[in-house]
Write a protein that holds these residues in place. Structure first.
Motif, PDB file in Angstrom:
ATOM      1  N   GLY A 235       0.837  -1.195   0.000  1.00 39.83           N
ATOM      2  CA  GLY A 235       0.000   0.000   0.000  1.00 39.83           C
ATOM      3  C   GLY A 235       0.866   1.236   0.000  1.00 39.83           C
ATOM      4  O   GLY A 235       2.087   1.173   0.151  1.00 39.83           O
ATOM      5  N   GLY A 236       0.225   2.355  -0.198  1.00 41.31           N
ATOM      6  CA  GLY A 236       0.959   3.609  -0.208  1.00 41.31           C
ATOM      7  C   GLY A 236      -0.008   4.771  -0.189  1.00 41.31           C
ATOM      8  O   GLY A 236      -1.221   4.587  -0.213  1.00 41.31           O
ATOM      9  N   SER A 237       0.540   5.974  -0.151  1.00 36.99           N
ATOM     10  CA  SER A 237      -0.316   7.151  -0.063  1.00 36.99           C
ATOM     11  C   SER A 237       0.382   8.367  -0.627  1.00 36.99           C
ATOM     12  O   SER A 237       1.586   8.355  -0.897  1.00 36.99           O
ATOM     13  N   GLY A 238      -0.368   9.421  -0.801  1.00 38.79           N
ATOM     14  CA  GLY A 238       0.184  10.660  -1.319  1.00 38.79           C
ATOM     15  C   GLY A 238      -0.887  11.719  -1.433  1.00 38.79           C
ATOM     16  O   GLY A 238      -2.014  11.540  -0.982  1.00 38.79           O
ATOM     17  N   ARG A 239      -0.532  12.809  -2.059  1.00 38.64           N
ATOM     18  CA  ARG A 239      -1.471  13.897  -2.314  1.00 38.64           C
ATOM     19  C   ARG A 239      -2.298  13.585  -3.555  1.00 38.64           C
ATOM     20  O   ARG A 239      -1.824  12.920  -4.476  1.00 38.64           O
ATOM     21  N   ILE A 240      -3.543  14.088  -3.575  1.00 34.56           N
ATOM     22  CA  ILE A 240      -4.406  13.910  -4.723  1.00 34.56           C
ATOM     23  C   ILE A 240      -5.105  15.217  -5.054  1.00 34.56           C
ATOM     24  O   ILE A 240      -5.547  15.943  -4.158  1.00 34.56           O
ATOM     25  N   ASP A 241      -5.154  15.526  -6.344  1.00 31.87           N
ATOM     26  CA  ASP A 241      -5.939  16.643  -6.865  1.00 31.87           C
ATOM     27  C   ASP A 241      -6.797  16.075  -7.989  1.00 31.87           C
ATOM     28  O   ASP A 241      -6.267  15.497  -8.947  1.00 31.87           O
ATOM     29  N   TRP A 242      -8.100  16.253  -7.854  1.00 34.80           N
ATOM     30  CA  TRP A 242      -9.051  15.632  -8.781  1.00 34.80           C
ATOM     31  C   TRP A 242      -9.945  16.719  -9.350  1.00 34.80           C
ATOM     32  O   TRP A 242     -10.604  17.443  -8.619  1.00 34.80           O
ATOM     33  N   GLN A 243     -10.000  16.802 -10.681  1.00 34.57           N
ATOM     34  CA  GLN A 243     -10.915  17.698 -11.376  1.00 34.57           C
ATOM     35  C   GLN A 243     -11.886  16.866 -12.190  1.00 34.57           C
ATOM     36  O   GLN A 243     -11.468  15.973 -12.937  1.00 34.57           O
ATOM     37  N   GLN A 244     -13.180  17.158 -12.037  1.00 34.73           N
ATOM     38  CA  GLN A 244     -14.210  16.401 -12.743  1.00 34.73           C
ATOM     39  C   GLN A 244     -15.120  17.370 -13.490  1.00 34.73           C
ATOM     40  O   GLN A 244     -15.633  18.336 -12.915  1.00 34.73           O
ATOM     41  N   THR A 245     -15.300  17.129 -14.779  1.00 38.78           N
ATOM     42  CA  THR A 245     -16.227  17.907 -15.599  1.00 38.78           C
ATOM     43  C   THR A 245     -17.183  16.924 -16.248  1.00 38.78           C
ATOM     44  O   THR A 245     -16.852  16.270 -17.237  1.00 38.78           O
ATOM     45  N   GLN A 246     -18.363  16.786 -15.623  1.00 34.49           N
ATOM     46  CA  GLN A 246     -19.324  15.773 -16.033  1.00 34.49           C
ATOM     47  C   GLN A 246     -18.632  14.414 -16.034  1.00 34.49           C
ATOM     48  O   GLN A 246     -18.138  13.983 -15.011  1.00 34.49           O
ATOM     49  N   GLY A 247     -18.552  13.735 -17.188  1.00 32.37           N
ATOM     50  CA  GLY A 247     -17.963  12.397 -17.207  1.00 32.37           C
ATOM     51  C   GLY A 247     -16.465  12.355 -17.405  1.00 32.37           C
ATOM     52  O   GLY A 247     -15.873  11.274 -17.433  1.00 32.37           O
ATOM     53  N   ARG A 248     -15.812  13.513 -17.520  1.00 31.56           N
ATOM     54  CA  ARG A 248     -14.367  13.529 -17.763  1.00 31.56           C
ATOM     55  C   ARG A 248     -13.610  13.887 -16.481  1.00 31.56           C
ATOM     56  O   ARG A 248     -13.983  14.815 -15.773  1.00 31.56           O
ATOM     57  N   TYR A 249     -12.530  13.150 -16.209  1.00 36.62           N
ATOM     58  CA  TYR A 249     -11.755  13.339 -14.991  1.00 36.62           C
ATOM     59  C   TYR A 249     -10.285  13.587 -15.310  1.00 36.62           C
ATOM     60  O   TYR A 249      -9.761  13.152 -16.342  1.00 36.62           O
ATOM     61  N   ALA A 250      -9.626  14.307 -14.422  1.00 33.40           N
ATOM     62  CA  ALA A 250      -8.179  14.508 -14.470  1.00 33.40           C
ATOM     63  C   ALA A 250      -7.690  14.432 -13.033  1.00 33.40           C
ATOM     64  O   ALA A 250      -8.043  15.280 -12.202  1.00 33.40           O
ATOM     65  N   ILE A 251      -6.909  13.416 -12.723  1.00 35.04           N
ATOM     66  CA  ILE A 251      -6.482  13.130 -11.356  1.00 35.04           C
ATOM     67  C   ILE A 251      -4.963  13.169 -11.299  1.00 35.04           C
ATOM     68  O   ILE A 251      -4.285  12.433 -12.028  1.00 35.04           O
ATOM     69  N   SER A 252      -4.424  13.998 -10.423  1.00 35.70           N
ATOM     70  CA  SER A 252      -2.979  14.090 -10.223  1.00 35.70           C
ATOM     71  C   SER A 252      -2.619  13.512  -8.868  1.00 35.70           C
ATOM     72  O   SER A 252      -3.263  13.838  -7.858  1.00 35.70           O
TER      73      SER A 252
END
Length: 209
Positions: A64-81
């Motif tokens: 397992g592991g962990s970190g920072r997450i930034d998630w942008q969602q525009t209707q059905g489209r996602y961009a996750i860093s």
């Protein structure tokens, strides 16, 4: 070849998400107003454009592991860093119903029509990305794809547990969002040995500026 993700380092998991390691105690049942609960669900379900920033931890029973997450969602489209603070490595996952793209990984960019299968093959982790875009808002995912959702409500007429597609999502904390409904602040999703923990530090509702 499996990616040597720094997010898989157990020590990092302990330092970044030390606050969400312990299992929560189930709260006693509280009176629920079904009309208000449904109204709350509808308000969160109507949020089609949003972003969140916070911390994530994943495990599969062996690593397992962990970190920072930034998630942008525009209707059905996602961009996750995703980023690992210690190693300063970062990855980006983007896509929609047609397919997904994973960047910043060892061996080069990966693309697939099935984001969950791609992540499983690449990292060994079972992460229901598309369903999480709904679960993270405290609502069930599309029943046509994931089957019916069973929801239990708690304080404030807000979900405390959601079961769907073999996953159990426990909502441990909620927070008000600016100019919008109360949103989940801490949740844990589990299925078998797969586990995803998420702490949301900040919600932004609406299209990115």
């Amino acid at each position: 070849m499996k990616i040597r993700y720094s997010l898989c380092v157990a020590a990092l998991s302990m330092t970044v998400l030390a606050g969400c390691v312990s299992s929560p105690t189930r709260a006693p049942a509280v009176p629920v107003d079904p009309v208000q609960a449904q109204a709350n669900d509808q308000r969160r379900g109507d949020v089609g454009e949003w972003s969140l920033s916070g911390r994530i931890a994943v495990s599969n029973g062996k690593q397992g592991g962990s970190g920072r997450i930034d998630w942008q969602q525009t209707q059905g489209r996602y961009a996750i860093s995703l980023s690992a603070p210690v190693t300063r490595q970062s990855w980006r996952l983007s896509g929609d119903a047609a397919g997904a793209r994973l960047e910043g990984v060892e061996g080069g960019t990966r693309e697939s029509a099935d984001v969950e299968s791609m992540l499983q093959a690449t990292t060994g982790w079972d992460i229901p990305v598309r369903a999480l875009s709904d679960w993270v808002r405290g609502i069930g995912a599309t029943s046509a794809e994931y089957g019916p959702a069973k929801v239990e409500y708690g304080a404030g007429n807000l979900p405390s547990r959601l079961q769907q597609a073999g996953w159990l999502i426990e909502y441990q904390e909620w927070q008000p969002a600016s100019a919008g409904p109360v949103m989940p602040a801490r949740l844990v999703a589990t299925r078998g040995q797969a586990k995803v923990r998420l702490i949301v530090d900040q919600w932004s509702l609406g299209a990115p500026q």
